[in-house]
Design an enzyme around this catalytic site. Structure first.
Site, short mmCIF file in Angstrom:
data_model
loop_
_atom_site.label_atom_id
_atom_site.label_comp_id
_atom_site.label_asym_id
_atom_site.label_seq_id
_atom_site.Cartn_x
_atom_site.Cartn_y
_atom_site.Cartn_z
N GLU A 186 0.88 -1.17 0.01
CA GLU A 186 -0.17 -0.04 0.03
C GLU A 186 0.97 1.34 -0.15
O GLU A 186 0.65 2.18 0.89
CB GLU A 186 -0.82 -0.08 1.12
N PRO A 187 1.76 1.35 -1.03
CA PRO A 187 2.54 2.50 -0.92
C PRO A 187 1.95 3.74 -1.26
O PRO A 187 0.99 3.81 -2.33
CB PRO A 187 3.69 2.08 -1.94
N GLY A 188 2.27 4.93 -0.77
CA GLY A 188 1.81 6.16 -1.24
C GLY A 188 2.99 7.20 -1.44
O GLY A 188 3.27 7.41 -2.45
N ARG A 189 3.76 7.39 -0.41
CA ARG A 189 4.94 8.19 -0.59
C ARG A 189 5.87 7.70 -1.49
O ARG A 189 6.47 8.49 -2.51
CB ARG A 189 5.75 8.57 0.61
N ARG A 222 3.78 19.91 5.67
CA ARG A 222 4.78 18.91 6.14
C ARG A 222 5.74 19.49 7.11
O ARG A 222 5.92 19.06 8.11
CB ARG A 222 5.24 18.01 5.20
N TYR A 226 5.19 18.27 10.82
CA TYR A 226 6.22 17.36 11.25
C TYR A 226 7.50 17.89 11.35
O TYR A 226 8.57 16.82 11.29
CB TYR A 226 6.25 16.13 10.18
N CYS A 260 -0.02 33.78 8.83
CA CYS A 260 0.23 34.29 10.14
C CYS A 260 0.36 33.35 11.29
O CYS A 260 -0.29 33.05 12.01
CB CYS A 260 -0.85 35.45 10.74
N GLU A 261 1.48 32.54 11.17
CA GLU A 261 1.82 31.49 11.95
C GLU A 261 3.41 31.61 12.15
O GLU A 261 3.78 31.35 10.83
CB GLU A 261 1.31 30.21 11.83
N TYR A 267 1.22 13.76 0.19
CA TYR A 267 0.94 14.39 1.44
C TYR A 267 1.20 15.96 1.08
O TYR A 267 1.48 16.67 2.14
CB TYR A 267 1.40 13.98 2.68
N1 LLP Z 1 -1.55 1.94 4.32
C1 LLP Z 1 -2.01 2.67 5.57
C2 LLP Z 1 -3.06 1.75 6.22
C3 LLP Z 1 -1.67 3.99 5.96
O1 LLP Z 1 -2.10 4.43 7.08
C4 LLP Z 1 -0.66 4.76 5.26
C5 LLP Z 1 -0.42 6.04 5.50
C6 LLP Z 1 -0.44 4.06 4.17
C7 LLP Z 1 -0.77 2.60 3.77
C8 LLP Z 1 0.70 4.75 2.91
O2 LLP Z 1 1.70 5.03 3.58
P1 LLP Z 1 2.98 5.53 2.87
O3 LLP Z 1 3.61 4.39 1.76
O4 LLP Z 1 2.85 6.78 2.07
O5 LLP Z 1 4.19 5.71 4.06
N2 LLP Z 1 1.02 12.78 6.24
C9 LLP Z 1 2.20 12.07 6.67
C10 LLP Z 1 1.99 10.73 6.46
C11 LLP Z 1 0.48 10.08 6.89
C12 LLP Z 1 0.72 8.56 6.60
C13 LLP Z 1 -0.71 7.98 6.94
N3 LLP Z 1 -0.78 6.59 6.46
C14 LLP Z 1 3.40 12.67 6.00
O6 LLP Z 1 3.22 13.65 5.51
O7 LLP Z 1 4.35 12.48 6.29
#
Ligand code: LLP
Length: 441
Positions: A287-290, A326, A330, A356-357, A385
């Site tokens: 389940e990659p996002g980043r 971000r 973070y 304004c922060e 993100y």
């Molecule tokens: N699967 C589940 C169940 C998740 O909760 C997440 C991310 C992913 C997959 C995807 O994760 P990735 O491969 O992108 O690391 N907003 C934060 C990151 C929050 C991630 C939340 N869950 C940031 O900007 O670093």
């Protein structure tokens, strides 16, 4: 690895000049590289070739329809966390049958919509949710496919706000409780356990936490397989990317930086996990996002002012924390480079937005080439993100997004028309009919 590079001293995304995009579409502007999205997808896909597998792109990281469509066309499935995200996948032409639905707080309406769309699996995070899904599926006369989300109680060694796999986090079901819940599921008529899922955190840059978690979960899966016709195990997302750059170290490109060379790659990640997971004989989901979107996007912003105060130099740009939160949220590091390459002295400065922060910054004490009003800067690695966490704070319109493919570039989202921000707001009648006091001269 990404396709943002200097060509004759100007930053280009694939074969398109970033400067031309900024002039055509204005700033702040997100620019995505289709080639980079595809390459990251394919790289991960290839790394897992030895086992039956599927990639479910985490929609929360970048939910633009064009990005989703690029991935759908490559054969990606999707990891969604809300009805809205599931609807986006459908709107982009994606197949809901490739979607897994995660999240600790799925509402009845969301579950019902997902049942209607016949998604691949619900990632269940509690007993109460399992029972709710069973009840709602019963009403539709269906058996809902579910995967139990295991919380393996492993520290992902990442930022506290994006770690999810310990018992101090709200996510998943404690490892020790999975057997009991699986037995409960077997007694429910309208759910069927299709798989198990795990996700321990995000921006994980070491192999160890993944391996430690897998080692804990594999015996459990072996045991559950005896009583349940499991189809898949989802190893979650979380693979980290390189945010640190190379320009200061003198390398030509970001991926040549020492940081990039030390990065946990898709190949290393798979090399560790495949031997552990292969004997399960299950389909492995990721389940990659980043990993897919992070380095495939940049945020382009224009310098409005350069302000010197005492020993500090503030570069005030037209993007802000509402566009990319971000760093504020973070303390995240994003590389910042001038769109027109500059030689000469580097100056330590804070790159800040107009909100304004005090947390409205993109970089602190960062050494950048000397810039001036009107210059364009690119905030790198903003594809994940970035826009998806943007807001209207300070009544700032959401930025535009552009997708680049070779020599082609197209708007993937128009800059928000300002009055749309308050479009859904309304004055109650009693306020409307109260007279305004006379204005003072
Ligand atoms: N699967 C589940 C169940 C998740 O909760 C997440 C991310 C992913 C997959 C995807 O994760 P990735 O491969 O992108 O690391 N907003 C934060 C990151 C929050 C991630 C939340 N869950 C940031 O900007 O670093």
């Amino acid at each position: 690895m990404h396709e943002f590079k200097y060509v004759n001293g100007k930053l280009a995304c694939e074969n398109v000049s970033v400067d031309a995009l900024a002039r055509a579409h204005g700033t702040p502007l997100y620019v995505y590289s289709q080639g980079t999205l595809a390459r990251h997808f394919q790289r991960l896909d290839a790394a897992w070739a030895a086992v039956p597998h599927g990639i479910c792109f985490a929609v929360k990281s970048n939910s633009n329809l064009a990005v989703l469509r690029v991935l759908a066309n490559l054969g990606s499935g999707f990891d969604v966390v809300s009805e809205g995200e599931l609807r986006r996948v459908c709107a982009a032409g994606g197949n809901p049958g490739t979607c897994i639905f995660a999240g600790v707080g799925k509402t009845q309406a969301e579950i019902d919509y997902a049942l209607q769309q016949e998604i691949y699996a619900f990632n269940v995070e509690s007993e109460a949710e399992l029972e709710r899904i069973d009840r709602l599926a019963a009403r539709r006369g269906k058996a809902a496919p579910v995967a139990l989300r295991v919380n393996p109680n492993v520290d992902a060694l990442t930022h506290a706000k994006i770690t999810t796999g310990t018992y101090l986090n709200k996510f998943g079901i404690p490892l020790e409780e999975i057997r009991g819940l699986a037995a409960r599921a077997r007694r429910l008529k309208h759910v069927r356990i299709r798989g198990l899922q795990m996700h321990i955190g995000s921006q994980i840059s070491e192999a160890k936490p993944f391996a430690v978690a897998a080692r804990k979960v594999v015996p459990l899966i072996q045991e559950l397989k005896k009583d349940h016709p499991l189809e898949f195990f989802s190893a979650g997302g979380g693979l980290g990317i390189v945010y640190e750059a190379a320009l200061e170290s003198g390398a030509e490109a970001w991926w040549e930086s020492p940081a990039a060379r030390q990065q946990l790659t898709a190949v290393d990640h798979a090399a560790d996990l495949v031997p552990m997971l292969e004997p399960l004989g299950l389909r492995i989901l990721l389940e990659p996002g980043r990993f897919i979107a992070g380095n495939a996007g940049i945020l382009v912003t224009r310098v409005e002012y350069v302000k010197r105060m005492g020993s500090k130099t503030f570069v005030i740009v037209d993007a802000a924390m509402n566009d990319l939160v971000r760093p504020a949220f973070y303390d995240a590091y994003h590389e910042i480079v001038p769109v027109a390459a500059r030689n000469g002295a580097m100056v330590a400065c804070d790159v800040v937005g107009p909100v304004c922060e005090s947390s409205d910054y993109f970089a602190r004490n960062r050494r950048l080439p000397r810039v001036q009003e009107g210059d364009l800067l690119a905030v790198m690695s903003a594809g994940a993100y970035g826009f998806s966490m943007a807001s209207n704070y300070n009544t700032r319109p959401l930025p535009a997004e552009v997708l680049v493919h070779g020599r082609l570039a197209a708007v993937a989202r128009f800059r928000q028309y300002l009055p749309r921000i308050w479009e859904a707001e309304k004055l109650p009648r009693w306020l409307k009919f109260q007279r305004l006091p006379p204005t003072r001269p």
